[in-house]
Design a protein around this motif. Structure first.
Motif, PDB file in Angstrom:
ATOM      1  N   ASN A 135      43.643  14.999   8.511  1.00 12.23           N
ATOM      2  CA  ASN A 135      43.633  16.461   8.560  1.00 12.23           C
ATOM      3  C   ASN A 135      42.480  17.034   9.377  1.00 12.23           C
ATOM      4  N   ALA A 136      41.270  16.562   9.125  1.00 11.39           N
ATOM      5  CA  ALA A 136      40.079  17.168   9.728  1.00 11.39           C
ATOM      6  C   ALA A 136      39.558  16.395  10.933  1.00 11.39           C
ATOM      7  N   GLY A 137      40.018  15.167  11.093  1.00  8.82           N
ATOM      8  CA  GLY A 137      39.549  14.334  12.192  1.00  8.82           C
ATOM      9  C   GLY A 137      38.587  13.257  11.699  1.00  8.82           C
ATOM     10  N   ARG A 138      38.684  12.087  12.327  1.00  2.60           N
ATOM     11  CA  ARG A 138      37.825  10.957  11.946  1.00  2.60           C
ATOM     12  C   ARG A 138      36.352  11.302  12.083  1.00  2.60           C
ATOM     13  N   GLY A 139      36.008  12.023  13.127  1.00  2.00           N
ATOM     14  CA  GLY A 139      34.604  12.360  13.365  1.00  2.00           C
ATOM     15  C   GLY A 139      33.986  13.138  12.224  1.00  2.00           C
ATOM     16  N   HIS A 140      34.723  14.088  11.688  1.00  2.00           N
ATOM     17  CA  HIS A 140      34.201  14.857  10.553  1.00  2.00           C
ATOM     18  C   HIS A 140      33.984  13.962   9.336  1.00  2.00           C
ATOM     19  N   VAL A 141      34.957  13.105   9.054  1.00  2.00           N
ATOM     20  CA  VAL A 141      34.827  12.238   7.876  1.00  2.00           C
ATOM     21  C   VAL A 141      33.656  11.274   8.049  1.00  2.00           C
ATOM     22  N   GLU A 142      33.504  10.702   9.221  1.00  2.00           N
ATOM     23  CA  GLU A 142      32.368   9.801   9.471  1.00  2.00           C
ATOM     24  C   GLU A 142      31.042  10.553   9.317  1.00  2.00           C
ATOM     25  N   GLU A 143      31.015  11.794   9.802  1.00  2.00           N
ATOM     26  CA  GLU A 143      29.816  12.637   9.661  1.00  2.00           C
ATOM     27  C   GLU A 143      29.513  12.900   8.184  1.00  2.00           C
ATOM     28  N   TRP A 144      30.536  13.229   7.401  1.00  2.00           N
ATOM     29  CA  TRP A 144      30.351  13.488   5.976  1.00  2.00           C
ATOM     30  C   TRP A 144      29.879  12.236   5.246  1.00  2.00           C
ATOM     31  N   MET A 145      30.416  11.102   5.639  1.00  2.00           N
ATOM     32  CA  MET A 145      29.997   9.848   4.995  1.00  2.00           C
ATOM     33  C   MET A 145      28.503   9.624   5.217  1.00  2.00           C
ATOM     34  N   THR A 146      28.052   9.877   6.432  1.00  2.00           N
ATOM     35  CA  THR A 146      26.633   9.718   6.746  1.00  2.00           C
ATOM     36  C   THR A 146      25.793  10.786   6.046  1.00  2.00           C
ATOM     37  N   GLN A 147      26.207  12.032   6.182  1.00  2.00           N
ATOM     38  CA  GLN A 147      25.445  13.156   5.641  1.00  2.00           C
ATOM     39  C   GLN A 147      25.335  13.122   4.120  1.00  2.00           C
ATOM     40  N   TYR A 148      26.432  12.783   3.447  1.00  2.00           N
ATOM     41  CA  TYR A 148      26.459  12.843   1.982  1.00  2.00           C
ATOM     42  C   TYR A 148      26.353  11.473   1.310  1.00  2.00           C
ATOM     43  N   GLY A 149      26.243  10.431   2.105  1.00  2.00           N
ATOM     44  CA  GLY A 149      26.121   9.099   1.530  1.00  2.00           C
ATOM     45  C   GLY A 149      27.398   8.573   0.892  1.00  2.00           C
ATOM     46  N   TRP A 150      28.544   9.061   1.365  1.00  2.00           N
ATOM     47  CA  TRP A 150      29.810   8.584   0.829  1.00  2.00           C
ATOM     48  C   TRP A 150      30.049   7.151   1.283  1.00  2.00           C
ATOM     49  N   THR A 151      30.691   6.383   0.423  1.00  2.00           N
ATOM     50  CA  THR A 151      31.108   5.028   0.777  1.00  2.00           C
ATOM     51  C   THR A 151      32.632   5.003   0.806  1.00  2.00           C
ATOM     52  N   THR A 152      33.183   3.843   1.053  1.00  2.00           N
ATOM     53  CA  THR A 152      34.643   3.728   1.045  1.00  2.00           C
ATOM     54  C   THR A 152      35.195   3.770  -0.374  1.00  2.00           C
ATOM     55  N   GLU A 153      34.324   3.944  -1.353  1.00  2.00           N
ATOM     56  CA  GLU A 153      34.751   4.133  -2.750  1.00  2.00           C
ATOM     57  C   GLU A 153      34.886   5.620  -3.093  1.00  2.00           C
ATOM     58  N   PHE A 154      34.588   6.486  -2.147  1.00  2.00           N
ATOM     59  CA  PHE A 154      34.603   7.928  -2.381  1.00  2.00           C
ATOM     60  C   PHE A 154      35.969   8.391  -2.875  1.00  2.00           C
ATOM     61  N   ASP A 155      35.969   9.212  -3.947  1.00  2.00           N
ATOM     62  CA  ASP A 155      37.231   9.758  -4.444  1.00  2.00           C
ATOM     63  C   ASP A 155      37.094  11.187  -4.970  1.00  2.00           C
ATOM     64  N   ALA A 156      35.965  11.827  -4.716  1.00  2.00           N
ATOM     65  CA  ALA A 156      35.697  13.171  -5.235  1.00  2.00           C
ATOM     66  C   ALA A 156      36.239  14.222  -4.262  1.00  2.00           C
ATOM     67  N   ILE A 157      37.525  14.479  -4.361  1.00  2.00           N
ATOM     68  CA  ILE A 157      38.183  15.421  -3.446  1.00  2.00           C
ATOM     69  C   ILE A 157      37.458  16.767  -3.433  1.00  2.00           C
ATOM     70  N   ASP A 158      36.964  17.202  -4.579  1.00  2.00           N
ATOM     71  CA  ASP A 158      36.290  18.503  -4.668  1.00  2.00           C
ATOM     72  C   ASP A 158      35.003  18.571  -3.844  1.00  2.00           C
ATOM     73  N   GLU A 159      34.481  17.434  -3.407  1.00  2.00           N
ATOM     74  CA  GLU A 159      33.254  17.424  -2.606  1.00  2.00           C
ATOM     75  C   GLU A 159      33.522  17.487  -1.101  1.00  2.00           C
ATOM     76  N   ILE A 160      34.776  17.461  -0.698  1.00  2.00           N
ATOM     77  CA  ILE A 160      35.096  17.568   0.728  1.00  2.00           C
ATOM     78  C   ILE A 160      34.694  18.968   1.187  1.00  2.00           C
TER      79      ILE A 160
END
Length: 188
Positions: A135-160
């Motif tokens: 939906n938002a693009g790979r770049g945004h998700v990769e940025e969020w993973m770095t910025q918020y410390g998300w891992t591939t275990e992330f499941d908190a939809i409300d934090e998007i």
């Protein structure tokens, strides 16, 4: 007394029929249709993606309207941006595509399902991250993973961070569950 007992039994049977036969039929026909099912099933199987997830994406993206086009220019059932569709076609060693090709249900579902599989692989099977990237693009998700410390275990939809993406991910996952419950009998 006898008439009211008969009426009660009729209502029980009518209720049973509605919930066992009528409601699923109405849901499949109006709320969760599965048009182009042969293509959806074939491409899902070929790309090792649940057909219910592919159908859930199509419903969220275009409501199975093969002529859908978004304001930014996404095309077809799975709402592919032309640049993304061309990149996917290159990855698949497909011939150059026109916008008309991208709109064709078989081509659109093939490309969109491959891309969904690609994103699921990139995010280690995490549907939340893969759908957010769709939906938002790979770049945004990769940025969020770095910025918020998300891992591939992330499941908190409300934090998007993007409200549209939050809603999109939740909607697709809900759609997937409905497709699984409504159509899984047909797949066994």
């Amino acid at each position: 007394m006898r008439g009211s007992t008969f009426l009660a039994w009729c209502l029980v049977l009518l209720g049973w029929y509605y919930f066992c036969v009528g409601e699923p039929y109405l849901a499949r026909t109006y709320a969760y249709p599965l048009e182009h099912s042969e293509i959806v099933y074939a491409e899902a199987q070929a790309n090792k993606v649940p057909y219910s997830l592919v159908a859930g994406v199509i419903l969220a993206e275009s409501k199975f309207n093969e002529h859908a086009e978004s304001a930014p220019g996404a095309l077809g059932l799975m709402q592919l941006m032309p640049d993304t569709a061309h990149w996917i076609a290159e990855q698949l060693d497909e011939a150059k595509l026109t916008d008309s090709d991208i709109r064709k249900p078989a081509t659109n579902i093939k490309l969109g399902t491959w891309y969904l599989a690609y994103l699921l692989d990139e995010f280690k099977g995490n549907k939340v991250l893969a759908l957010a990237a769709y939906n938002a693009g790979r770049g945004h998700v990769e940025e969020w993973m770095t910025q918020y410390g998300w891992t591939t275990e992330f499941d908190a939809i409300d934090e998007i961070p993007f409200p549209e993406t939050r809603e999109y991910v939740a909607t697709v996952l809900k759609n997937e569950a409905h497709y699984e419950s409504l159509y899984s009998v047909n797949r066994k």
